[in-house]
Design a protein around this motif. Structure first.
Motif, PDB file in Angstrom:
ATOM      1  N   TYR A  22      31.411  26.578  41.827  1.00  0.00           N
ATOM      2  CA  TYR A  22      31.067  27.973  42.060  1.00  0.00           C
ATOM      3  C   TYR A  22      31.216  28.754  40.762  1.00  0.00           C
ATOM      4  O   TYR A  22      32.228  28.636  40.070  1.00  0.00           O
ATOM      5  N   LYS A  23      30.197  29.557  40.422  1.00  0.00           N
ATOM      6  CA  LYS A  23      30.279  30.469  39.284  1.00  0.00           C
ATOM      7  C   LYS A  23      30.994  31.733  39.743  1.00  0.00           C
ATOM      8  O   LYS A  23      30.558  32.396  40.692  1.00  0.00           O
ATOM      9  N   THR A  24      32.091  32.071  39.070  1.00  0.00           N
ATOM     10  CA  THR A  24      32.911  33.190  39.536  1.00  0.00           C
ATOM     11  C   THR A  24      33.276  34.122  38.388  1.00  0.00           C
ATOM     12  O   THR A  24      33.155  33.774  37.215  1.00  0.00           O
ATOM     13  N   ILE A  25      33.734  35.309  38.760  1.00  0.00           N
ATOM     14  CA  ILE A  25      34.303  36.247  37.800  1.00  0.00           C
ATOM     15  C   ILE A  25      35.713  36.619  38.260  1.00  0.00           C
ATOM     16  O   ILE A  25      36.082  36.368  39.412  1.00  0.00           O
ATOM     17  N   LEU A  26      36.469  37.227  37.373  1.00  0.00           N
ATOM     18  CA  LEU A  26      37.872  37.526  37.641  1.00  0.00           C
ATOM     19  C   LEU A  26      38.028  38.966  38.118  1.00  0.00           C
ATOM     20  O   LEU A  26      37.415  39.892  37.580  1.00  0.00           O
ATOM     21  N   ARG A  27      38.854  39.135  39.124  1.00  0.00           N
ATOM     22  CA  ARG A  27      39.152  40.476  39.613  1.00  0.00           C
ATOM     23  C   ARG A  27      39.786  41.304  38.493  1.00  0.00           C
ATOM     24  O   ARG A  27      40.626  40.811  37.743  1.00  0.00           O
ATOM     25  N   GLY A  28      39.376  42.564  38.394  1.00  0.00           N
ATOM     26  CA  GLY A  28      39.768  43.424  37.280  1.00  0.00           C
ATOM     27  C   GLY A  28      41.253  43.486  36.998  1.00  0.00           C
ATOM     28  O   GLY A  28      41.684  43.377  35.853  1.00  0.00           O
ATOM     29  N   LYS A  29      42.069  43.613  38.020  1.00  0.00           N
ATOM     30  CA  LYS A  29      43.507  43.783  37.820  1.00  0.00           C
ATOM     31  C   LYS A  29      44.158  42.539  37.218  1.00  0.00           C
ATOM     32  O   LYS A  29      45.228  42.627  36.609  1.00  0.00           O
ATOM     33  N   LEU A  30      43.500  41.377  37.368  1.00  0.00           N
ATOM     34  CA  LEU A  30      44.058  40.129  36.836  1.00  0.00           C
ATOM     35  C   LEU A  30      43.740  39.934  35.355  1.00  0.00           C
ATOM     36  O   LEU A  30      44.284  39.042  34.709  1.00  0.00           O
ATOM     37  N   LYS A  31      42.838  40.759  34.816  1.00  0.00           N
ATOM     38  CA  LYS A  31      42.441  40.622  33.414  1.00  0.00           C
ATOM     39  C   LYS A  31      43.485  41.192  32.457  1.00  0.00           C
ATOM     40  O   LYS A  31      43.519  40.845  31.286  1.00  0.00           O
ATOM     41  N   VAL A  46      43.106  28.655  41.848  1.00  0.00           N
ATOM     42  CA  VAL A  46      42.855  30.065  42.150  1.00  0.00           C
ATOM     43  C   VAL A  46      42.365  30.227  43.582  1.00  0.00           C
ATOM     44  O   VAL A  46      41.946  29.266  44.230  1.00  0.00           O
ATOM     45  N   GLU A  47      42.410  31.471  44.055  1.00  0.00           N
ATOM     46  CA  GLU A  47      41.861  31.819  45.363  1.00  0.00           C
ATOM     47  C   GLU A  47      40.598  32.649  45.164  1.00  0.00           C
ATOM     48  O   GLU A  47      40.570  33.565  44.334  1.00  0.00           O
ATOM     49  N   LEU A  48      39.547  32.330  45.923  1.00  0.00           N
ATOM     50  CA  LEU A  48      38.279  33.044  45.829  1.00  0.00           C
ATOM     51  C   LEU A  48      38.031  33.892  47.076  1.00  0.00           C
ATOM     52  O   LEU A  48      38.395  33.513  48.186  1.00  0.00           O
ATOM     53  N   ILE A  49      37.398  35.042  46.851  1.00  0.00           N
ATOM     54  CA  ILE A  49      36.891  35.864  47.951  1.00  0.00           C
ATOM     55  C   ILE A  49      35.467  36.279  47.586  1.00  0.00           C
ATOM     56  O   ILE A  49      35.042  36.129  46.445  1.00  0.00           O
ATOM     57  N   LYS A  50      34.706  36.813  48.558  1.00  0.00           N
ATOM     58  CA  LYS A  50      33.369  37.340  48.298  1.00  0.00           C
ATOM     59  C   LYS A  50      33.420  38.860  48.291  1.00  0.00           C
ATOM     60  O   LYS A  50      34.098  39.474  49.128  1.00  0.00           O
ATOM     61  N   ASN A  51      32.686  39.472  47.336  1.00  0.00           N
ATOM     62  CA  ASN A  51      32.616  40.936  47.324  1.00  0.00           C
ATOM     63  C   ASN A  51      31.415  41.393  48.165  1.00  0.00           C
ATOM     64  O   ASN A  51      30.749  40.588  48.826  1.00  0.00           O
ATOM     65  N   LYS A  52      31.102  42.686  48.095  1.00  0.00           N
ATOM     66  CA  LYS A  52      30.015  43.230  48.906  1.00  0.00           C
ATOM     67  C   LYS A  52      28.662  42.634  48.544  1.00  0.00           C
ATOM     68  O   LYS A  52      27.756  42.555  49.378  1.00  0.00           O
ATOM     69  N   ASN A  53      28.523  42.247  47.276  1.00  0.00           N
ATOM     70  CA  ASN A  53      27.267  41.644  46.818  1.00  0.00           C
ATOM     71  C   ASN A  53      27.215  40.139  47.061  1.00  0.00           C
ATOM     72  O   ASN A  53      26.296  39.456  46.601  1.00  0.00           O
ATOM     73  N   LYS A  54      28.231  39.634  47.761  1.00  0.00           N
ATOM     74  CA  LYS A  54      28.372  38.208  48.076  1.00  0.00           C
ATOM     75  C   LYS A  54      28.577  37.343  46.829  1.00  0.00           C
ATOM     76  O   LYS A  54      28.262  36.153  46.826  1.00  0.00           O
ATOM     77  N   ASP A  55      29.105  37.957  45.767  1.00  0.00           N
ATOM     78  CA  ASP A  55      29.517  37.208  44.584  1.00  0.00           C
ATOM     79  C   ASP A  55      30.935  36.696  44.810  1.00  0.00           C
ATOM     80  O   ASP A  55      31.754  37.360  45.466  1.00  0.00           O
ATOM     81  N   PHE A  56      31.249  35.532  44.248  1.00  0.00           N
ATOM     82  CA  PHE A  56      32.597  35.000  44.376  1.00  0.00           C
ATOM     83  C   PHE A  56      33.501  35.618  43.300  1.00  0.00           C
ATOM     84  O   PHE A  56      33.159  35.647  42.118  1.00  0.00           O
ATOM     85  N   ILE A  57      34.650  36.087  43.739  1.00  0.00           N
ATOM     86  CA  ILE A  57      35.616  36.750  42.864  1.00  0.00           C
ATOM     87  C   ILE A  57      36.934  35.990  42.912  1.00  0.00           C
ATOM     88  O   ILE A  57      37.403  35.595  43.988  1.00  0.00           O
ATOM     89  N   ILE A  58      37.544  35.770  41.736  1.00  0.00           N
ATOM     90  CA  ILE A  58      38.894  35.190  41.702  1.00  0.00           C
ATOM     91  C   ILE A  58      39.883  36.299  42.035  1.00  0.00           C
ATOM     92  O   ILE A  58      40.034  37.266  41.288  1.00  0.00           O
ATOM     93  N   ASN A  59      40.533  36.151  43.175  1.00  0.00           N
ATOM     94  CA  ASN A  59      41.414  37.196  43.685  1.00  0.00           C
ATOM     95  C   ASN A  59      42.890  36.920  43.408  1.00  0.00           C
ATOM     96  O   ASN A  59      43.716  37.829  43.431  1.00  0.00           O
ATOM     97  N   ASN A  60      43.221  35.651  43.121  1.00  0.00           N
ATOM     98  CA  ASN A  60      44.628  35.292  42.916  1.00  0.00           C
ATOM     99  C   ASN A  60      44.717  34.021  42.088  1.00  0.00           C
ATOM    100  O   ASN A  60      43.865  33.134  42.205  1.00  0.00           O
ATOM    101  N   ILE A  61      45.746  33.940  41.241  1.00  0.00           N
ATOM    102  CA  ILE A  61      46.013  32.758  40.427  1.00  0.00           C
ATOM    103  C   ILE A  61      47.298  32.125  40.929  1.00  0.00           C
ATOM    104  O   ILE A  61      48.339  32.784  40.983  1.00  0.00           O
ATOM    105  N   HIS A  62      47.252  30.868  41.312  1.00  0.00           N
ATOM    106  CA  HIS A  62      48.442  30.194  41.824  1.00  0.00           C
ATOM    107  C   HIS A  62      49.454  29.951  40.699  1.00  0.00           C
ATOM    108  O   HIS A  62      49.083  29.838  39.517  1.00  0.00           O
ATOM    109  N   LYS A  63      50.706  29.849  41.068  1.00  0.00           N
ATOM    110  CA  LYS A  63      51.763  29.577  40.100  1.00  0.00           C
ATOM    111  C   LYS A  63      51.514  28.236  39.420  1.00  0.00           C
ATOM    112  O   LYS A  63      51.200  27.244  40.060  1.00  0.00           O
TER     113      LYS A  63
END
Length: 297
Positions: A22-31, A46-63
């Motif tokens: 999956y091609k993804t981008i990083l959630r802003g607060k994680l940058k 990492v954990e992925l979620i979909k935004n309103k545009n149905k793009d995959f977003i990295i929402n969390n980075i595991h320890k």
């Protein structure tokens, strides 16, 4: 959705989930990170979620279990080379280009500091003459005596690579080395889906040109991975203190109990048992590397 970072290029990250990328981008607060230039690297989970545009977003980075970090070339921040790895393969050559012993030892320090198994591999056996091979065997013997895994191979002609492959299986292995030592050649040989670009050595300088510009993970087989990295001239430490370096030299640890001082740094202190054993149980080139490292820190 939990996935594995296999490639990081600018703002885009490749995340593998059930053999699909999956091609993804990083959630802003994680940058935002005041200490690191890159918040995510190959090997991260990492954990992925979909935004309103149905793009995959990295929402969390595991320890992370671990990671290898070096100082950034651009600033004083740290740069994560790879995360959650089992082994560090230090790929070297004593000819076209020549890998300095000090470079190898800096990589070994980092591996030992982060409790990652190091493997030293000398490539380009096929271009060595008799005297060069004899000199290389002396170097190899010294590292083997200390207790490191060390090999001589030719990735170009697949010589002795089967011996190396045995300890790469069922592990995530980070491959590191100077430009031109053959990282891409080795990875192309071992990983069927890899088509890394290979540039010839400069005829003028006898050094390699950088072909890899980002870290990327490749699969040898199920549960066996290699992580390719850009080549660089020096391995600059990040977050490692001067007084910690001596503990990353395993051959020192066997002798330091008999030093006069408990906190002996093996420099100018009297009755230092490490210095007494130089050219005996301590390889002089390694001791010279140690002095250079702590001087630079």
């Amino acid at each position: 959705m939990k996935g594995l970072i296999t490639k990081s290029t600018g703002k885009w990250y490749d995340v593998k989930i059930n053999n699909k990328i999956y091609k993804t981008i990083l959630r802003g607060k994680l940058k935002i990170d005041n200490q690191l230039t890159n918040p995510i690297a190959s090997g991260d989970y990492v954990e992925l979620i979909k935004n309103k545009n149905k793009d995959f977003i990295i929402n969390n980075i595991h320890k992370r279990k671990n990671c290898i970090i070096r100082k950034s070339n651009r600033n004083d921040k740290g740069h994560i080379i790879a995360s959650n790895i089992d082994q560090l393969l230090i790929l070297c050559s004593i000819k076209e280009p020549y890998t300095k012993i000090s470079f190898i030892d800096r990589c070994l320090v980092s591996a030992n500091y982060y409790n990652i198994r190091p493997i030293i591999v000398f490539n380009k056996l096929d271009i060595l003459n008799k005297n060069e091979l004899e000199n290389l065997n002396i170097i190899l013997k010294n590292y083997l005596t200390i207790g490191f895994d060390a090999f001589i191979i030719s990735a170009k002609y697949n010589i002795n690579v089967h011996n190396l492959l045995k300890i790469l299986k069922k592990n995530k292995t980070l491959v590191i080395g100077n430009s031109g030592v053959g990282k891409s050649t080795l990875i192309n040989l071992l990983c069927k889906k890899s088509k890394q670009k290979i540039n010839p050595i400069s005829k003028k300088t006898k050094k390699g040109k950088q072909t890899t510009t980002f870290s990327e993970m490749f699969e040898i087989n199920e549960n066996s991975f290699l992580i390719d990295t850009p080549g660089f001239k020096e391995f600059q430490f990040y977050g490692i203190e001067k007084n910690e370096i001596k503990y990353t030299f395993p051959e020192f640890n066997k002798l330091r109990d008999k030093c006069k001082f408990n906190n002996c740094n093996h420099e100018n202190e009297p009755n230092c048992n490490v210095k007494k054993n130089i050219d005996k149980t301590i390889w002089k080139k390694r001791y010279t590397s140690y002095l250079t490292i702590i001087k630079n820190l």
